[in-house]
Design a protein around this motif. Structure first.
Motif, PDB file in Angstrom:
ATOM      1  N   HIS A 141     -18.855 -39.270 121.097  1.00  0.00           N
ATOM      2  CA  HIS A 141     -20.264 -38.861 120.704  1.00  0.00           C
ATOM      3  C   HIS A 141     -20.894 -38.749 122.207  1.00  0.00           C
ATOM      4  O   HIS A 141     -20.663 -39.784 123.020  1.00  0.00           O
ATOM      5  CB  HIS A 141     -20.982 -39.933 120.068  1.00  0.00           C
ATOM      6  CG  HIS A 141     -20.968 -39.834 118.530  1.00  0.00           C
ATOM      7  ND1 HIS A 141     -21.462 -38.892 117.628  1.00  0.00           N
ATOM      8  CD2 HIS A 141     -19.620 -40.384 117.866  1.00  0.00           C
ATOM      9  CE1 HIS A 141     -20.963 -39.169 116.358  1.00  0.00           C
ATOM     10  NE2 HIS A 141     -19.757 -39.944 116.524  1.00  0.00           N
ATOM     11  N   HIS A 191     -16.754 -44.617 118.335  1.00  0.00           N
ATOM     12  CA  HIS A 191     -17.014 -45.547 117.229  1.00  0.00           C
ATOM     13  C   HIS A 191     -15.967 -46.817 117.611  1.00  0.00           C
ATOM     14  O   HIS A 191     -14.561 -46.417 118.078  1.00  0.00           O
ATOM     15  CB  HIS A 191     -16.783 -45.175 115.857  1.00  0.00           C
ATOM     16  CG  HIS A 191     -17.658 -44.029 115.503  1.00  0.00           C
ATOM     17  ND1 HIS A 191     -18.843 -44.570 115.240  1.00  0.00           N
ATOM     18  CD2 HIS A 191     -17.687 -42.740 115.540  1.00  0.00           C
ATOM     19  CE1 HIS A 191     -19.627 -43.072 114.790  1.00  0.00           C
ATOM     20  NE2 HIS A 191     -18.749 -41.960 115.295  1.00  0.00           N
ATOM     21  N   HIS A 221     -13.253 -38.891 118.244  1.00  0.00           N
ATOM     22  CA  HIS A 221     -14.271 -38.143 118.591  1.00  0.00           C
ATOM     23  C   HIS A 221     -15.176 -38.844 119.413  1.00  0.00           C
ATOM     24  O   HIS A 221     -15.590 -39.966 119.371  1.00  0.00           O
ATOM     25  CB  HIS A 221     -14.909 -37.366 117.343  1.00  0.00           C
ATOM     26  CG  HIS A 221     -15.463 -38.124 116.506  1.00  0.00           C
ATOM     27  ND1 HIS A 221     -14.874 -38.656 115.654  1.00  0.00           N
ATOM     28  CD2 HIS A 221     -16.815 -38.412 116.243  1.00  0.00           C
ATOM     29  CE1 HIS A 221     -15.661 -39.641 114.839  1.00  0.00           C
ATOM     30  NE2 HIS A 221     -17.093 -39.345 115.228  1.00  0.00           N
ATOM     31  N   SER A 273     -16.512 -42.865 111.413  1.00  0.00           N
ATOM     32  CA  SER A 273     -16.900 -41.950 110.524  1.00  0.00           C
ATOM     33  C   SER A 273     -15.973 -40.983 109.786  1.00  0.00           C
ATOM     34  O   SER A 273     -15.848 -40.673 108.903  1.00  0.00           O
ATOM     35  CB  SER A 273     -18.221 -41.174 110.867  1.00  0.00           C
ATOM     36  OG  SER A 273     -17.864 -40.495 112.371  1.00  0.00           O
TER      37      SER A 273
END
Ligand code: ZN
Ligand code: ZN
Length: 227
Positions: free
Chosen positions: A182, A169, A180, A175
């Protein structure tokens, strides 16, 4: 032959546009003011979207407290990851998958988002490791899940480039406040998700992040040489 220009639709259409482009109702200075205001409004919106350090509640807490609150730090602490875990990174499948396969690769170190990654060889190594873990896992699951199909058809089952998407992101679109990655195996579940996830405004691909950090490290080295 005479044509009536006044009544032609094209001229009628251009009339309200001319009100703003010519100094007809607005003076020249008013027009310039509107242009300048529009320009600065645009810049403000862009700056808002890309601001480096968006403040969150996490910024006001000491490190121990952050680890206590952070969702991903808790998962790491309790060893709840179902796919992969080593001393640096862990991986688990996303609760609400957006694509055929949807994994999350999370570093153990609490880093907020891509803008707070330090441009160091250690970060580079971590990112490359995350990339490798993600690709290995996607490949492994892909091959395991589609073994049956392979048995039925003569075609060899392969895992090609372009069949997956790895990335983060952007800082304003995070989020969870813990870095992290994805990892998707395509296709996505809908065109909207595909658009949102591949659009550079919201999402940064791992390849781009790695090359950006490599460039930053190179620049730091050049600076050291000149001094
Ligand atoms: Zn965390
Ligand atoms: Zn996410």
């Amino acid at each position: 032959m005479s044509t009536n220009i006044q009544s032609s639709p094209a001229v009628k259409m251009s009339f309200p546009v001319g009100m703003f482009t010519n100094s007809y109702l607005f003076g020249q200075s008013a027009k310039n003011f509107m242009l300048a205001a529009g320009f600065f409004f645009g810049i403000t919106v862009i700056r808002y979207l890309f601001r480096a350090n968006k403040r969150s509640e996490f910024d006001y807490y000491p490190h121990d407290k952050v680890i206590e609150i952070c969702k991903f730090c808790q998962i790491i602490k309790d060893q709840q990851c179902n796919l992969y875990n080593d001393e640096d990174v862990m991986a688990f499948s996303d609760g609400g998958p957006l694509a055929k396969q949807h994994l999350l690769i999370v570093p153990h170190k609490h880093i907020r988002h891509i803008n707070t990654i330090e441009s160091t060889p250690e970060s580079l190594a971590l990112l490359k490791k995350m990339q490798k873990v993600a690709l290995d896992l996607l490949k492994q699951i892909h091959l395991k899940e589609f073994e049956k199909q392979q048995a039925l058809s003569d075609k060899p089952l392969e895992f090609k480039e372009g069949q997956y998407l790895l990335g983060f992101h952007r800082s304003f679109a995070i989020s969870v406040d813990h870095l992290h990655m994805h990892a998707f195996e395509l296709p996505f579940k809908s065109t909207f998700i595909y658009w949102r996830k591949t659009c550079w405004i919201f999402f940064m691909k791992i390849e781009d992040l790695i090359s950006y950090i490599e460039k930053q490290i190179e620049r730091q080295l050049q600076r050291k040489v000149t001094f």
